[in-house]
Design a protein around this motif. Structure first.
Motif, PDB file in Angstrom:
ATOM      1  N   UNK A  73       0.829  -1.210   0.000  1.00 43.49           N
ATOM      2  CA  UNK A  73       0.000   0.000   0.000  1.00 43.49           C
ATOM      3  C   UNK A  73       0.863   1.260   0.000  1.00 43.49           C
ATOM      4  N   UNK A  74       1.972   1.248   0.741  1.00 48.96           N
ATOM      5  CA  UNK A  74       2.846   2.424   0.772  1.00 48.96           C
ATOM      6  C   UNK A  74       3.417   2.734  -0.605  1.00 48.96           C
ATOM      7  N   UNK A  75       3.794   1.702  -1.354  1.00 42.37           N
ATOM      8  CA  UNK A  75       4.333   1.916  -2.695  1.00 42.37           C
ATOM      9  C   UNK A  75       3.290   2.539  -3.618  1.00 42.37           C
ATOM     10  N   UNK A  76       2.045   2.045  -3.538  1.00 42.63           N
ATOM     11  CA  UNK A  76       0.983   2.592  -4.386  1.00 42.63           C
ATOM     12  C   UNK A  76       0.713   4.047  -4.032  1.00 42.63           C
ATOM     13  N   UNK A  77       0.642   4.356  -2.736  1.00 46.38           N
ATOM     14  CA  UNK A  77       0.386   5.736  -2.296  1.00 46.38           C
ATOM     15  C   UNK A  77       1.528   6.649  -2.711  1.00 46.38           C
ATOM     16  N   UNK A  78       2.754   6.166  -2.565  1.00 46.93           N
ATOM     17  CA  UNK A  78       3.918   6.969  -2.929  1.00 46.93           C
ATOM     18  C   UNK A  78       3.908   7.291  -4.426  1.00 46.93           C
ATOM     19  N   UNK A  79       3.581   6.279  -5.241  1.00 46.82           N
ATOM     20  CA  UNK A  79       3.531   6.506  -6.686  1.00 46.82           C
ATOM     21  C   UNK A  79       2.452   7.523  -7.047  1.00 46.82           C
ATOM     22  N   UNK A  80       1.269   7.413  -6.402  1.00 47.35           N
ATOM     23  CA  UNK A  80       0.190   8.355  -6.714  1.00 47.35           C
ATOM     24  C   UNK A  80       0.565   9.776  -6.308  1.00 47.35           C
ATOM     25  N   UNK A  81       1.193   9.935  -5.161  1.00 50.11           N
ATOM     26  CA  UNK A  81       1.600  11.272  -4.727  1.00 50.11           C
ATOM     27  C   UNK A  81       2.611  11.875  -5.693  1.00 50.11           C
ATOM     28  N   UNK A  82       3.541  11.055  -6.179  1.00 48.36           N
ATOM     29  CA  UNK A  82       4.522  11.540  -7.144  1.00 48.36           C
ATOM     30  C   UNK A  82       3.841  11.966  -8.438  1.00 48.36           C
ATOM     31  N   UNK A  83       2.865  11.192  -8.876  1.00 51.76           N
ATOM     32  CA  UNK A  83       2.112  11.540 -10.084  1.00 51.76           C
ATOM     33  C   UNK A  83       1.375  12.862  -9.904  1.00 51.76           C
ATOM     34  N   UNK A  84       0.746  13.023  -8.734  1.00 52.18           N
ATOM     35  CA  UNK A  84      -0.002  14.254  -8.476  1.00 52.18           C
ATOM     36  C   UNK A  84       0.927  15.464  -8.413  1.00 52.18           C
ATOM     37  N   UNK A  85       2.106  15.269  -7.836  1.00 54.74           N
ATOM     38  CA  UNK A  85       3.071  16.369  -7.772  1.00 54.74           C
ATOM     39  C   UNK A  85       3.516  16.773  -9.175  1.00 54.74           C
ATOM     40  N   UNK A  86       3.724  15.778 -10.053  1.00 55.05           N
ATOM     41  CA  UNK A  86       4.128  16.059 -11.425  1.00 55.05           C
ATOM     42  C   UNK A  86       3.014  16.763 -12.187  1.00 55.05           C
ATOM     43  N   UNK A  87       1.781  16.313 -11.968  1.00 55.63           N
ATOM     44  CA  UNK A  87       0.626  16.940 -12.619  1.00 55.63           C
ATOM     45  C   UNK A  87       0.511  18.398 -12.199  1.00 55.63           C
ATOM     46  N   UNK A  88       0.661  18.638 -10.911  1.00 55.00           N
ATOM     47  CA  UNK A  88       0.566  20.008 -10.392  1.00 55.00           C
ATOM     48  C   UNK A  88       1.691  20.877 -10.933  1.00 55.00           C
ATOM     49  N   UNK A  89       2.893  20.306 -11.017  1.00 53.74           N
ATOM     50  CA  UNK A  89       4.055  21.050 -11.512  1.00 53.74           C
ATOM     51  C   UNK A  89       3.855  21.474 -12.968  1.00 53.74           C
ATOM     52  N   UNK A  90       3.248  20.589 -13.771  1.00 53.51           N
ATOM     53  CA  UNK A  90       3.047  20.866 -15.194  1.00 53.51           C
ATOM     54  C   UNK A  90       1.757  21.625 -15.469  1.00 53.51           C
ATOM     55  N   UNK A  91       0.945  21.811 -14.421  1.00 52.55           N
ATOM     56  CA  UNK A  91      -0.308  22.535 -14.592  1.00 52.55           C
ATOM     57  C   UNK A  91      -1.347  21.767 -15.387  1.00 52.55           C
TER      58      UNK A  91
END
Length: 451
Positions: A201-219
């Motif tokens: 579960x930690x790996x899945x959550x970590x991956x999703x948070x990284x994806x969201x951070x990238x999405x936010x960074x790129x707008x």
């Protein structure tokens, strides 16, 4: 088990010092289930290392807060697209069974558990694991199986109630945290199994948070085209009135709780439902005719289909009555509980709502051991006590995912019956009450492919 139902409350001693009151009648069940009393801290505490302090085990202000924050995740608008995902996972299972050849004998729990895990990962985490076809992915299922087995072992041996003694035992010995090099198929011991589940579960959550951070960074938009809002999205976005969200630990606990509750209990419900239909070909044929009349050859179901399977729903409910996935619910009283007959149970005692016992109470259910789906016809259900049938519990602490589970069971049963004729094979399954109701010797069915 108990055969005397004249008393609505049965008393059982766990060891020489711990009395347990068991409720086996709708009136007494309602007395406790209408409260928000916490789960039994002793026995439920044994699985806390696996699922943490999520919605199942938390209580008080934390439970009220998290229940409110998580409720939007089970709104009908969120559940609608999940029906398609249930269909996709079921079709993977059907393809796998088809390749085994017509007339093959299959153990239900082994295969259905992977299917429900596949579904819940897609629905709750938007995570496509290929767990049904990738043999290495069965490690999570094995870990859950081992934990439930060790849970029963611990309950049956009172000295293991001590965390210190249990940690020194062969079953409970804590070993170093798992690394990626570990052979996942060899997970056996309790804390090692817990570590595997947490890592997952930690790996899945970590991956999703990284994806969201990238999405936010790129707008970019919060969710990609065609992606539905899932359970993890809602956990990450949930906020109190003051803007406070869930901590990382709380998010992991809720993910672990939902993955466990949402796949293992549903797998139990589906497996026993298929077994009962295999035993009763007249009901199986009627369910199949209902599904074929609705689907007209379709292999994917929609939200609108869910209300158009009345007899299949009746058959599933009757299976849940005889073999409820969760056979009992324990609570610890924080205040005196007044029963309908005027008797009182003081604070500090443990009480158990015996779901399986209540579902077999002959004072409520005539011929309780007989599988009869017509018990749940509209005319036979209208005057039944609200707490006579409680496979998902009831009251404020009822199962938040019950509509999710019922929809998945309907999809799985309808699509499987459209593809296969089911026939019991081998000795009858002997049910075993763990955290979730299982079969000690498995549920073996012979599958005949239909053209």
């Amino acid at each position: 088990m108990m055969r005397d139902y004249s008393s609505h409350v049965l008393q059982l001693w766990v060891g020489p010092f711990l009395p347990l009151f068991i409720f086996c009648h709708p009136e007494t069940s309602r007395a406790i289930l209408s409260t928000s009393e916490p789960k039994d801290e002793l026995f439920y505490g044994f699985i806390k290392p696996m699922i943490g302090d999520g919605l199942l085990l938390s209580h008080g202000s934390k439970w009220h807060r998290n229940r409110r924050l998580l409720t939007p995740a089970f709104h009908f608008e969120i559940l609608k697209p999940y029906v398609t995902l249930f269909s996709q996972s079921t079709n993977v299972l059907i393809d796998k069974w088809t390749k085994l050849g017509s007339g093959c004998s299959v153990e239900m729990f082994e295969h259905v558990s992977l299917m429900t895990l596949d579904s819940i990962l897609k629905c709750s985490l938007s995570y496509h694991s290929n767990c049904q076809t990738d043999s290495q992915s069965s490690a999570y299922i094995r870990a859950v199986y081992d934990i439930t087995r060790l849970f029963v072992e611990r309950i049956r041996f009172p000295p293991y109630y001590s965390d210190f003694i249990y940690s020194l035992s062969p079953s409970g010995r804590r070993l170093p945290k798992l690394g990626s090099h570990f052979n996942l198929s060899q997970v056996e011991k309790f804390y090692k199994a817990c570590d595997l589940i947490h890592n997952f579960s930690e790996n899945v959550i970590r991956e999703r948070k990284a994806q969201l951070a990238e999405v936010k960074k790129l707008g970019l938009p919060r969710r990609g085209k065609g992606k539905c809002l899932d359970f993890l999205d809602i956990l990450l976005e949930a906020r109190d009135e003051d803007g406070t969200g869930l901590t990382d630990a709380e998010i992991r606990d809720e993910v672990d709780t939902f993955l466990f509750e949402g796949h293992d209990t549903t797998a139990s419900g589906i497996s026993w439902a298929l077994y009962h239909l295999a035993k009763h070909p007249e009901y199986q044929d009627r369910c199949r005719g209902e599904a074929e009349g609705l689907l007209q050859g379709r292999t994917e179901m929609s939200w609108e289909d869910m209300s158009k399977l009345p007899f299949t729903t009746m058959c599933i409910k009757e299976s849940l009555r005889l073999r409820p996935p969760v056979p009992g619910i324990g609570r610890t009283l924080t205040q005196t509980l007044a029963l309908p007959d005027g008797k009182k149970i003081p604070a500090g005692f443990q009480v158990l709502t015996g779901i399986m016992t209540a579902h077999r109470n002959p004072l409520i259910w005539p011929d309780p051991e007989v599988y009869d789906p017509l018990r749940f016809s509209p005319e036979n259900s209208k005057d039944r006590h609200s707490h006579a049938f409680i496979p998902f519990s009831a009251g404020p602490r009822n199962c938040i995912g019950q509509h999710f589970a019922m929809n998945e069971m309907k999809v799985a049963v309808a699509l499987i019956l459209q593809s296969f004729q089911l026939e019991p094979h081998g000795p009858p399954p002997f049910y075993e009450e763990r955290i979730v109701l299982r079969a000690r010797n498995g549920i073996w069915l012979k599958l005949h492919k239909r053209e």
